[in-house]
Design a protein around this motif. Structure first.
Motif, PDB file in Angstrom:
ATOM      1  N   LEU A 148       3.568   9.252  -9.845  1.00 38.89           N
ATOM      2  CA  LEU A 148       2.897   9.462 -11.290  1.00 38.89           C
ATOM      3  C   LEU A 148       2.092  10.765 -11.271  1.00 38.89           C
ATOM      4  O   LEU A 148       2.173  11.164 -12.350  1.00 38.89           O
ATOM      5  CB  LEU A 148       1.801   8.244 -11.264  1.00 38.89           C
ATOM      6  CG  LEU A 148       0.984   8.283 -12.581  1.00 38.89           C
ATOM      7  CD1 LEU A 148       1.825   8.065 -13.725  1.00 38.89           C
ATOM      8  CD2 LEU A 148      -0.208   7.072 -12.411  1.00 38.89           C
ATOM      9  N   SER A 149       1.365  11.140 -10.367  1.00 32.78           N
ATOM     10  CA  SER A 149       0.873  12.483 -10.212  1.00 32.78           C
ATOM     11  C   SER A 149       2.082  13.601 -10.516  1.00 32.78           C
ATOM     12  O   SER A 149       1.745  14.360 -11.246  1.00 32.78           O
ATOM     13  CB  SER A 149       0.479  12.833  -8.700  1.00 32.78           C
ATOM     14  OG  SER A 149      -0.091  13.934  -8.654  1.00 32.78           O
ATOM     15  N   ALA A 150       3.273  13.456 -10.010  1.00 30.06           N
ATOM     16  CA  ALA A 150       4.322  14.522 -10.243  1.00 30.06           C
ATOM     17  C   ALA A 150       4.784  14.421 -11.751  1.00 30.06           C
ATOM     18  O   ALA A 150       5.021  15.621 -12.286  1.00 30.06           O
ATOM     19  CB  ALA A 150       5.486  14.137  -9.380  1.00 30.06           C
ATOM     20  N   VAL A 151       4.731  12.952 -12.241  1.00 29.62           N
ATOM     21  CA  VAL A 151       5.196  12.986 -13.686  1.00 29.62           C
ATOM     22  C   VAL A 151       4.086  13.754 -14.561  1.00 29.62           C
ATOM     23  O   VAL A 151       4.588  14.444 -15.595  1.00 29.62           O
ATOM     24  CB  VAL A 151       5.334  11.475 -13.958  1.00 29.62           C
ATOM     25  CG1 VAL A 151       5.380  11.347 -15.454  1.00 29.62           C
ATOM     26  CG2 VAL A 151       6.498  11.008 -13.317  1.00 29.62           C
ATOM     27  N   GLU A 152       2.677  13.467 -14.031  1.00 36.19           N
ATOM     28  CA  GLU A 152       1.468  13.983 -14.876  1.00 36.19           C
ATOM     29  C   GLU A 152       1.765  15.726 -14.817  1.00 36.19           C
ATOM     30  O   GLU A 152       1.358  16.148 -15.794  1.00 36.19           O
ATOM     31  CB  GLU A 152       0.024  13.503 -14.251  1.00 36.19           C
ATOM     32  CG  GLU A 152       0.071  12.059 -14.697  1.00 36.19           C
ATOM     33  CD  GLU A 152      -1.129  11.348 -14.037  1.00 36.19           C
ATOM     34  OE1 GLU A 152      -1.658  12.109 -13.192  1.00 36.19           O
ATOM     35  OE2 GLU A 152      -1.722  10.419 -14.598  1.00 36.19           O
ATOM     36  N   THR A 153       1.931  16.181 -13.617  1.00 35.00           N
ATOM     37  CA  THR A 153       2.123  17.414 -13.394  1.00 35.00           C
ATOM     38  C   THR A 153       3.214  18.162 -14.230  1.00 35.00           C
ATOM     39  O   THR A 153       2.916  19.028 -14.979  1.00 35.00           O
ATOM     40  CB  THR A 153       2.120  17.915 -11.908  1.00 35.00           C
ATOM     41  OG1 THR A 153       1.064  17.393 -11.208  1.00 35.00           O
ATOM     42  CG2 THR A 153       2.291  19.380 -11.840  1.00 35.00           C
ATOM     43  N   GLU A 154       4.063  17.496 -14.218  1.00 36.08           N
ATOM     44  CA  GLU A 154       5.251  17.882 -15.181  1.00 36.08           C
ATOM     45  C   GLU A 154       5.280  17.860 -16.625  1.00 36.08           C
ATOM     46  O   GLU A 154       5.614  18.722 -17.474  1.00 36.08           O
ATOM     47  CB  GLU A 154       6.721  17.064 -14.760  1.00 36.08           C
ATOM     48  CG  GLU A 154       8.017  17.606 -15.554  1.00 36.08           C
ATOM     49  CD  GLU A 154       9.098  16.725 -15.164  1.00 36.08           C
ATOM     50  OE1 GLU A 154      10.226  16.944 -15.604  1.00 36.08           O
ATOM     51  OE2 GLU A 154       8.866  15.694 -14.433  1.00 36.08           O
ATOM     52  N   SER A 155       4.217  16.557 -16.922  1.00 39.34           N
ATOM     53  CA  SER A 155       3.850  16.700 -18.494  1.00 39.34           C
ATOM     54  C   SER A 155       3.000  17.619 -18.858  1.00 39.34           C
ATOM     55  O   SER A 155       3.146  18.232 -19.824  1.00 39.34           O
ATOM     56  CB  SER A 155       3.277  15.277 -18.611  1.00 39.34           C
ATOM     57  OG  SER A 155       2.676  14.975 -19.787  1.00 39.34           O
ATOM     58  N   ARG A 176       0.699  -1.187   0.036  1.00 40.16           N
ATOM     59  CA  ARG A 176      -0.014  -0.073   0.181  1.00 40.16           C
ATOM     60  C   ARG A 176       0.687   1.075  -0.140  1.00 40.16           C
ATOM     61  O   ARG A 176       0.657   2.152  -0.797  1.00 40.16           O
ATOM     62  CB  ARG A 176      -0.909   0.034   1.304  1.00 40.16           C
ATOM     63  CG  ARG A 176      -1.984   1.144   1.113  1.00 40.16           C
ATOM     64  CD  ARG A 176      -2.507   1.476   2.644  1.00 40.16           C
ATOM     65  NE  ARG A 176      -1.877   1.572   3.532  1.00 40.16           N
ATOM     66  CZ  ARG A 176      -1.215   2.865   3.717  1.00 40.16           C
ATOM     67  NH1 ARG A 176      -1.752   3.945   3.142  1.00 40.16           N
ATOM     68  NH2 ARG A 176      -0.567   2.938   4.834  1.00 40.16           N
ATOM     69  N   VAL A 177       2.003   1.059   0.937  1.00 43.31           N
ATOM     70  CA  VAL A 177       2.793   2.461   0.750  1.00 43.31           C
ATOM     71  C   VAL A 177       3.576   2.534  -0.360  1.00 43.31           C
ATOM     72  O   VAL A 177       3.729   3.859  -0.980  1.00 43.31           O
ATOM     73  CB  VAL A 177       3.890   2.087   1.939  1.00 43.31           C
ATOM     74  CG1 VAL A 177       4.767   3.301   2.040  1.00 43.31           C
ATOM     75  CG2 VAL A 177       3.077   2.341   3.341  1.00 43.31           C
ATOM     76  N   ALA A 178       3.989   1.333  -1.189  1.00 40.39           N
ATOM     77  CA  ALA A 178       4.514   1.398  -2.141  1.00 40.39           C
ATOM     78  C   ALA A 178       3.659   2.274  -3.522  1.00 40.39           C
ATOM     79  O   ALA A 178       4.121   2.804  -4.238  1.00 40.39           O
ATOM     80  CB  ALA A 178       5.113   0.045  -2.733  1.00 40.39           C
ATOM     81  N   LEU A 179       2.464   1.595  -3.289  1.00 44.21           N
ATOM     82  CA  LEU A 179       1.377   2.163  -4.248  1.00 44.21           C
ATOM     83  C   LEU A 179       1.104   3.612  -3.933  1.00 44.21           C
ATOM     84  O   LEU A 179       0.970   4.152  -5.277  1.00 44.21           O
ATOM     85  CB  LEU A 179       0.101   1.233  -4.133  1.00 44.21           C
ATOM     86  CG  LEU A 179      -0.918   1.318  -5.124  1.00 44.21           C
ATOM     87  CD1 LEU A 179      -0.557   1.376  -6.743  1.00 44.21           C
ATOM     88  CD2 LEU A 179      -2.197   0.739  -4.715  1.00 44.21           C
ATOM     89  N   GLU A 180       1.145   3.697  -2.936  1.00 45.54           N
ATOM     90  CA  GLU A 180       0.844   5.559  -2.404  1.00 45.54           C
ATOM     91  C   GLU A 180       2.017   6.267  -2.954  1.00 45.54           C
ATOM     92  O   GLU A 180       1.927   7.225  -3.784  1.00 45.54           O
ATOM     93  CB  GLU A 180       0.444   5.807  -1.185  1.00 45.54           C
ATOM     94  CG  GLU A 180      -0.895   5.164  -0.474  1.00 45.54           C
ATOM     95  CD  GLU A 180      -0.830   5.511   0.893  1.00 45.54           C
ATOM     96  OE1 GLU A 180       0.110   5.783   1.446  1.00 45.54           O
ATOM     97  OE2 GLU A 180      -2.035   5.348   1.307  1.00 45.54           O
ATOM     98  N   ASP A 181       3.134   5.587  -2.933  1.00 44.79           N
ATOM     99  CA  ASP A 181       4.570   6.134  -3.289  1.00 44.79           C
ATOM    100  C   ASP A 181       4.514   6.490  -4.744  1.00 44.79           C
ATOM    101  O   ASP A 181       5.039   7.299  -5.649  1.00 44.79           O
ATOM    102  CB  ASP A 181       5.792   5.647  -2.837  1.00 44.79           C
ATOM    103  CG  ASP A 181       6.886   6.126  -3.146  1.00 44.79           C
ATOM    104  OD1 ASP A 181       7.346   7.512  -2.671  1.00 44.79           O
ATOM    105  OD2 ASP A 181       7.918   5.634  -4.093  1.00 44.79           O
ATOM    106  N   SER A 182       4.094   5.463  -5.414  1.00 43.13           N
ATOM    107  CA  SER A 182       4.101   5.336  -7.093  1.00 43.13           C
ATOM    108  C   SER A 182       2.912   6.244  -7.477  1.00 43.13           C
ATOM    109  O   SER A 182       3.231   6.762  -8.479  1.00 43.13           O
ATOM    110  CB  SER A 182       3.691   3.915  -7.485  1.00 43.13           C
ATOM    111  OG  SER A 182       4.639   2.990  -7.119  1.00 43.13           O
ATOM    112  N   ALA A 183       1.813   6.453  -6.892  1.00 41.71           N
ATOM    113  CA  ALA A 183       0.816   7.139  -7.260  1.00 41.71           C
ATOM    114  C   ALA A 183       1.147   8.466  -7.181  1.00 41.71           C
ATOM    115  O   ALA A 183       1.138   9.408  -7.888  1.00 41.71           O
ATOM    116  CB  ALA A 183      -0.496   7.044  -6.284  1.00 41.71           C
TER     117      ALA A 183
END
Length: 517
Positions: free
Chosen positions: A483-490, A473-480
C-alpha cells in the motif's frame, strides 16, 4: 443368520484371556447353529486364521479421554444423520456397513469397561450405538464394569448396557454397580469358563519351549503379569519364587510357568517375569514356557494339580474343572476380578492381596491351602455340572435374543463361602477402606491423564492460533508495504500530472502572448 462379534483380539500383544473369551463365544454360537460369524479385530487376517471365520477391522479409538469422547460424539452425530460430522473416509463408515449386513451383535466378555482402558470402553460404546441405530439386537456378555469409572466413562458404560437387548456381568461388584444404575444386567461366569479343552494327549506345540505332562508327574501352573502394584518388583518376584519353591518341595511337583501376554516372537512381558522368578527359585524342575495359544494355555492349566496366578484367566480355567488355585491380586482391579471369579464358586475369601502376602502368616496359609487341595478339588468338581448348566442357559438366551426374543438375563446363584478356615481374617470394613482408597487414586490418575492431554490439545490449538496470527501479521505488513508503494507511486504520478499541467499552462500562455503581439 450373520452375527458380528467384538472381542479384544488381533492385538500386537497376544493375550490368552481376551482370545479365549472370543473363542468361547464363537464355539457357543456355532454349537447352537450360528455359523456365519464376523469378528471385529485389530488384525483381521490373523483372527480369521485362528478362528476359521470372517473378520474385519474394528474401530481404533484414541487413548486420551477428551479425544475419545469427542470421537464418540462425532460417530453418534453421523448415526443421527449428520454426514458432515466425520470425513467420508473415516473408519466408522465401513463398520456401519458391516453391522448393517448382520442380524445382531455380541460383545464378548472382558475387563475393559473402565476408565483406565477407556479407549476399549468407547470402542464398545460405538459398536453398541451403531447396532442400536440400525435396530440390530445387541448382547453384552460376561463383563467386569469398573471399578474405576469417571463421570463421562460411567455415563458411556451405562448407556451402552441400557441399549443392549441382553447383558451380563461376571462378578458381584459389577452386578451391584449395574443394579444401582437401574440396568437389568444378569450375573454369569466368565465367558471362557468352560472353554473346550484339547485331547489328553495334546502336544501343546503352539509354544517353544513347551511342557508335556506326564501321567506319573503332577505339575502346578504359575502365571504372573509384570505388574506388581504398590510392591517393589524385586520383592514381589522373590516372594513368588519362595512360594513356588515351598509348594514344589512339599508336593514333589513340576512348576510350569504359562504366560498369558507377550509380543509374538519375543520373550517379553509375562515370560520375562517368569524368567526372573525362575532365577530366584531353588527348585530345578521349572519350565518357563513360550506363548501358547488360548486353547493350549487353557488345556494345560485344566490338567494341573494346582494353579498360582496374578493373572485372571488361569484362575477361571482352573475353577471350571476342579483345579484348586491361589489367586494373588496386586491391586483393587485384581481383587474385583480374581476375587469375583473365586466368589462365583464359593471361594472368594481364599483370594490374597499384597497386604496379605507380606504378613508372617502367609506361609502357613499356603501350606493349609495346599493340604486342603483334594477337598477343594472334590467340592469344585461336585459344583461344576450345575455351573456348566447355568452357563449353557446363558448361551441359549444369547442365541434366542439374537433371533428376536425378549428375555430376562439369568442371575447366577452364588454359592455360600466354603472352607471358612481359609479366610484371611480381614475385617470387611478394612477391605472396603482399602478398596475406596485405591479407587480414589485410580480416579485421580485418570483425571490427571485427561487434564494432561486436554492441556496438550489446548496448547496445540493455542500454538496454531499464534501461528495463524503471525501469518496474518506478516501478510498485513506485506500489504502495508504494498500500500505504501502504491501511495508513493500515486504521489509521483500526481506530481507528474501537476508538472504536466503547469507545463501545458505555460505553453498556452506563451502562445497567447505571441498572438497578442
Amino acid at each position: 443368520m450373520r452375527v458380528v462379534v467384538l472381542g479384544d483380539i488381533g492385538q500386537s500383544i497376544y493375550h490368552v484371556g481376551d482370545e479365549a473369551m472370543t473363542h468361547a463365544v464363537v464355539d457357543e454360537l456355532q454349537a447352537r447353529g450360528i455359523t456365519d460369524i464376523v469378528l471385529l479385530s485389530r488384525n483381521p487376517e490373523q483372527s480369521s486364521k485362528l478362528y476359521g471365520t470372517a473378520a474385519v477391522k474394528t474401530l481404533k479409538f484414541p487413548w486420551p479421554p477428551n479425544r475419545r469422547e469427542t470421537y464418540l460424539k462425532e460417530i453418534q452425530a453421523v448415526l443421527a444423520g449428520d454426514m458432515d460430522a466425520l470425513p467420508a473416509a473415516d473408519q466408522v463408515h465401513t463398520l456401519i456397513e458391516t453391522i448393517k449386513s448382520s442380524d445382531g451383535v455380541v460383545i464378548a466378555g472382558g475387563g475393559n469397561m473402565n476408565s483406565p482402558y477407556g479407549w476399549l470402553l468407547y470402542e464398545r460404546a460405538a459398536v453398541g450405538a451403531i447396532a442400536n441405530a440400525l435396530d440390530k439386537p445387541l448382547v453384552i456378555s460376561g463383563q467386569t464394569v469398573g471399578p474405576v469409572l469417571t463421570g463421562p466413562d460411567y455415563d458411556a458404560a451405562v448407556e451402552l448396557f441400557r441399549s443392549a437387548a441382553l447383558s451380563s456381568v461376571r462378578e458381584q461388584t459389577s452386578f451391584e454397580l449395574m443394579r444401582e444404575a437401574g440396568v437389568p444386567a444378569g450375573l454369569t461366569l466368565d465367558d471362557a469358563s468352560f472353554l473346550k479343552a484339547g485331547p489328553v494327549d495334546a502336544a501343546y506345540s503352539s509354544a517353544v519351549p513347551t511342557y508335556q505332562p506326564s501321567p506319573d508327574r503332577p505339575y502346578i501352573v504359575a502365571s504372573f503379569a509384570p505388574g506388581t502394584g504398590a510392591m517393589d518388583r524385586d520383592d514381589f518376584n522373590q516372594g513368588v519364587a519362595d512360594l513356588l519353591d515351598r509348594i514344589a518341595d512339599a508336593g514333589q511337583v513340576d512348576v510350569v510357568m504359562v504366560p498369558h501376554m507377550s509380543r509374538p516372537g519375543n520373550r517379553d512381558m509375562d515370560m520375562e517375569t517368569h524368567e526372573d522368578i525362575r532365577r530366584r527359585m531353588r527348585s530345578k524342575n521349572v519350565t518357563v514356557c513360550g506363548q501358547f495359544t488360548a486353547e493350549d494355555a487353557a488345556s494345560l492349566t485344566m490338567r494341573a494339580e494346582f494353579v498360582v496366578a496374578s493373572r485372571y484367566h488361569p484362575i477361571v480355567f482352573a475353577l471350571a474343572v476342579g483345579v484348586p488355585c491361589l489367586g494373588i491380586a496386586v491391586d483393587y482391579y485384581g481383587e474385583v476380578r480374581l476375587g469375583g471369579a473365586l466368589a462365583n464358586w464359593g471361594l472368594g475369601h481364599t483370594l490374597r492381596s499384597l497386604r496379605h502376602v507380606v504378613t508372617p502368616g502367609f506361609d502357613d496359609y499356603v501350606d493349609l491351602l495346599w493340604n486342603r487341595r483334594n477337598d477343594i478339588r472334590a467340592y469344585l468338581q461336585d459344583l461344576s455340572p450345575a455351573q456348566s448348566s447355568f452357563q449353557s442357559t446363558w448361551w441359549d438366551a444369547v442365541v434366542e435374543t439374537l433371533k428376536g426374543a425378549t428375555l430376562d438375563a439369568p442371575v447366577l446363584s452364588t454359592p455360600e463361602p466354603v472352607f471358612p478356615e481359609l479366610h484371611s481374617g480381614e475385617h470387611p470394613a478394612a477391605a472396603k477402606l482399602t478398596a475406596n482408597n485405591e479407587s480414589h487414586i485410580g480416579h485421580q490418575s485418570v483425571e490427571l491423564y485427561r487434564l494432561t492431554h486436554a492441556l496438550e490439545d489446548t496448547t496445540g490449538t493455542l500454538a496454531a492460533v499464534e501461528a495463524e496470527h503471525e501469518k496474518l501479521r506478516v501478510a498485513l505488513e506485506d500489504s502495508a508495504g504494498k500500500l505504501s508503494a502504491v501511495e508513493t507511486e500515486s504521489n509521483e504520478l500526481q506530481n507528474q500530472l501537476r508538472a504536466l499541467e503547469t507545463s501545458l499552462v505555460v505553453r498556452v500562455a506563451r502562445r497567447l502572448k505571441l498572438l497578442r503581439a
